[in-house]
Design a protein around this motif. Structure first.
Motif, PDB file in Angstrom:
ATOM      1  N   SER A 135       0.823  -1.200   0.000  1.00 46.16           N
ATOM      2  CA  SER A 135       0.000   0.000   0.000  1.00 46.16           C
ATOM      3  C   SER A 135       0.861   1.255   0.000  1.00 46.16           C
ATOM      4  O   SER A 135       0.612   2.203  -0.754  1.00 46.16           O
ATOM      5  N   ASP A 136       1.895   1.248   0.834  1.00 49.74           N
ATOM      6  CA  ASP A 136       2.806   2.390   0.915  1.00 49.74           C
ATOM      7  C   ASP A 136       3.549   2.583  -0.411  1.00 49.74           C
ATOM      8  O   ASP A 136       3.689   3.713  -0.892  1.00 49.74           O
ATOM      9  N   ALA A 137       4.020   1.484  -0.988  1.00 45.77           N
ATOM     10  CA  ALA A 137       4.739   1.570  -2.254  1.00 45.77           C
ATOM     11  C   ALA A 137       3.843   2.124  -3.353  1.00 45.77           C
ATOM     12  O   ALA A 137       4.265   2.966  -4.162  1.00 45.77           O
ATOM     13  N   SER A 158       2.163   6.510  -6.900  1.00 48.95           N
ATOM     14  CA  SER A 158       1.095   7.398  -7.346  1.00 48.95           C
ATOM     15  C   SER A 158       1.500   8.858  -7.189  1.00 48.95           C
ATOM     16  O   SER A 158       1.274   9.678  -8.074  1.00 48.95           O
ATOM     17  N   LYS A 159       2.119   9.163  -6.056  1.00 49.24           N
ATOM     18  CA  LYS A 159       2.565  10.535  -5.801  1.00 49.24           C
ATOM     19  C   LYS A 159       3.635  10.941  -6.806  1.00 49.24           C
ATOM     20  O   LYS A 159       3.602  12.041  -7.359  1.00 49.24           O
ATOM     21  N   ALA A 160       4.585  10.025  -7.086  1.00 50.73           N
ATOM     22  CA  ALA A 160       5.645  10.329  -8.043  1.00 50.73           C
ATOM     23  C   ALA A 160       5.077  10.538  -9.436  1.00 50.73           C
ATOM     24  O   ALA A 160       5.481  11.454 -10.167  1.00 50.73           O
ATOM     25  N   ALA A 212       2.059  11.599 -10.153  1.00 53.69           N
ATOM     26  CA  ALA A 212       1.352  12.865 -10.148  1.00 53.69           C
ATOM     27  C   ALA A 212       2.328  14.030 -10.275  1.00 53.69           C
ATOM     28  O   ALA A 212       2.077  15.004 -11.007  1.00 53.69           O
ATOM     29  N   GLU A 213       3.457  13.935  -9.574  1.00 55.38           N
ATOM     30  CA  GLU A 213       4.468  14.999  -9.666  1.00 55.38           C
ATOM     31  C   GLU A 213       5.065  15.074 -11.063  1.00 55.38           C
ATOM     32  O   GLU A 213       5.263  16.166 -11.612  1.00 55.38           O
ATOM     33  N   LEU A 214       5.351  13.921 -11.672  1.00 54.40           N
ATOM     34  CA  LEU A 214       5.872  13.914 -13.041  1.00 54.40           C
ATOM     35  C   LEU A 214       4.862  14.520 -14.003  1.00 54.40           C
ATOM     36  O   LEU A 214       5.217  15.282 -14.902  1.00 54.40           O
ATOM     37  N   GLY A 215       3.593  14.202 -13.799  1.00 57.42           N
ATOM     38  CA  GLY A 215       2.554  14.739 -14.643  1.00 57.42           C
ATOM     39  C   GLY A 215       2.433  16.242 -14.505  1.00 57.42           C
ATOM     40  O   GLY A 215       2.253  16.944 -15.492  1.00 57.42           O
ATOM     41  N   SER A 216       2.549  16.743 -13.292  1.00 57.84           N
ATOM     42  CA  SER A 216       2.433  18.190 -13.107  1.00 57.84           C
ATOM     43  C   SER A 216       3.654  18.923 -13.661  1.00 57.84           C
ATOM     44  O   SER A 216       3.538  20.003 -14.182  1.00 57.84           O
ATOM     45  N   HIS A 217       4.847  18.289 -13.579  1.00 53.41           N
ATOM     46  CA  HIS A 217       6.055  18.910 -14.143  1.00 53.41           C
ATOM     47  C   HIS A 217       5.987  18.954 -15.663  1.00 53.41           C
ATOM     48  O   HIS A 217       6.365  19.956 -16.271  1.00 53.41           O
ATOM     49  N   SER A 218       5.516  17.904 -16.291  1.00 50.82           N
ATOM     50  CA  SER A 218       5.464  17.852 -17.762  1.00 50.82           C
ATOM     51  C   SER A 218       4.393  18.789 -18.302  1.00 50.82           C
ATOM     52  O   SER A 218       4.517  19.327 -19.387  1.00 50.82           O
ATOM     53  N   SER A 219       3.329  19.033 -17.546  1.00 58.33           N
ATOM     54  CA  SER A 219       2.265  19.922 -18.018  1.00 58.33           C
ATOM     55  C   SER A 219       2.684  21.387 -17.873  1.00 58.33           C
ATOM     56  O   SER A 219       2.154  22.246 -18.555  1.00 58.33           O
ATOM     57  N   LYS A 220       3.648  21.686 -16.997  1.00 59.17           N
ATOM     58  CA  LYS A 220       4.099  23.063 -16.797  1.00 59.17           C
ATOM     59  C   LYS A 220       5.083  23.494 -17.883  1.00 59.17           C
ATOM     60  O   LYS A 220       5.302  24.658 -18.090  1.00 59.17           O
ATOM     61  N   LYS A 221       5.699  22.527 -18.575  1.00 59.72           N
ATOM     62  CA  LYS A 221       6.726  22.875 -19.586  1.00 59.72           C
ATOM     63  C   LYS A 221       6.148  23.367 -20.827  1.00 59.72           C
ATOM     64  O   LYS A 221       5.274  23.434 -21.398  1.00 59.72           O
TER      65      LYS A 221
END
Length: 135
Positions: free
Chosen positions: A115-117, A122-124, A126-135
């Motif tokens: 569950s933790d993994a 999921s968090k990673a 989401a962060e990758l998705g938000s970084h790629s959408s900002k570029k």
């Protein structure tokens, strides 16, 4: 022109491929398949061939004789009763083992770890998705 057997085989392969690729076959696809079958008489031709073959080699009689033999062996040796008892005992054993496994501390710890993994992944993502959408 394809024989009825070849047509059925081709149709089966097409359906398998479509399902493997994620297509959902709805009522429309089934209706179109039925229309194709009715217009080309694929099912009727295949059924006629099977019936002809059955009459020629006595397939129905052989199948019935085999079924009668199986019934006789089952009646004599109680195969289905013994098999049912064995399956029931096996099912109870599997249920007990599963229950013990689920209640173990190792299972709980493993479930928490997974569950933790998944939460971290999921968090990673989401962060990758938000970084790629900002570029």
């Amino acid at each position: 022109m394809a024989t009825p057997t070849e047509a059925v085989t081709m149709a089966q392969e097409v359906v398998k491929t479509m399902l493997a690729k994620g297509y959902i076959l709805g009522k429309d696809a089934l209706a179109k398949a039925r229309e194709f079958d009715e217009s080309h008489k694929v099912s009727a031709a295949a059924a006629a061939k099977v019936c002809e073959l059955s009459k020629r080699i006595g397939l129905t009689g052989r199948i019935n004789a085999g079924v009668d033999t199986l019934k006789s062996v089952d009646k004599r040796y109680n195969v289905s009763g013994i098999t049912g008892t064995a399956l029931a005992a096996t099912g109870r054993g599997v249920a007990a083992a599963t229950n013990a496994f689920v209640k173990s501390s190792y299972f709980s710890a493993g479930a928490l770890w997974v569950s933790d993994a998944l939460a971290r992944a999921s968090k990673a993502a989401a962060e990758l998705g938000s970084h790629s959408s900002k570029k």
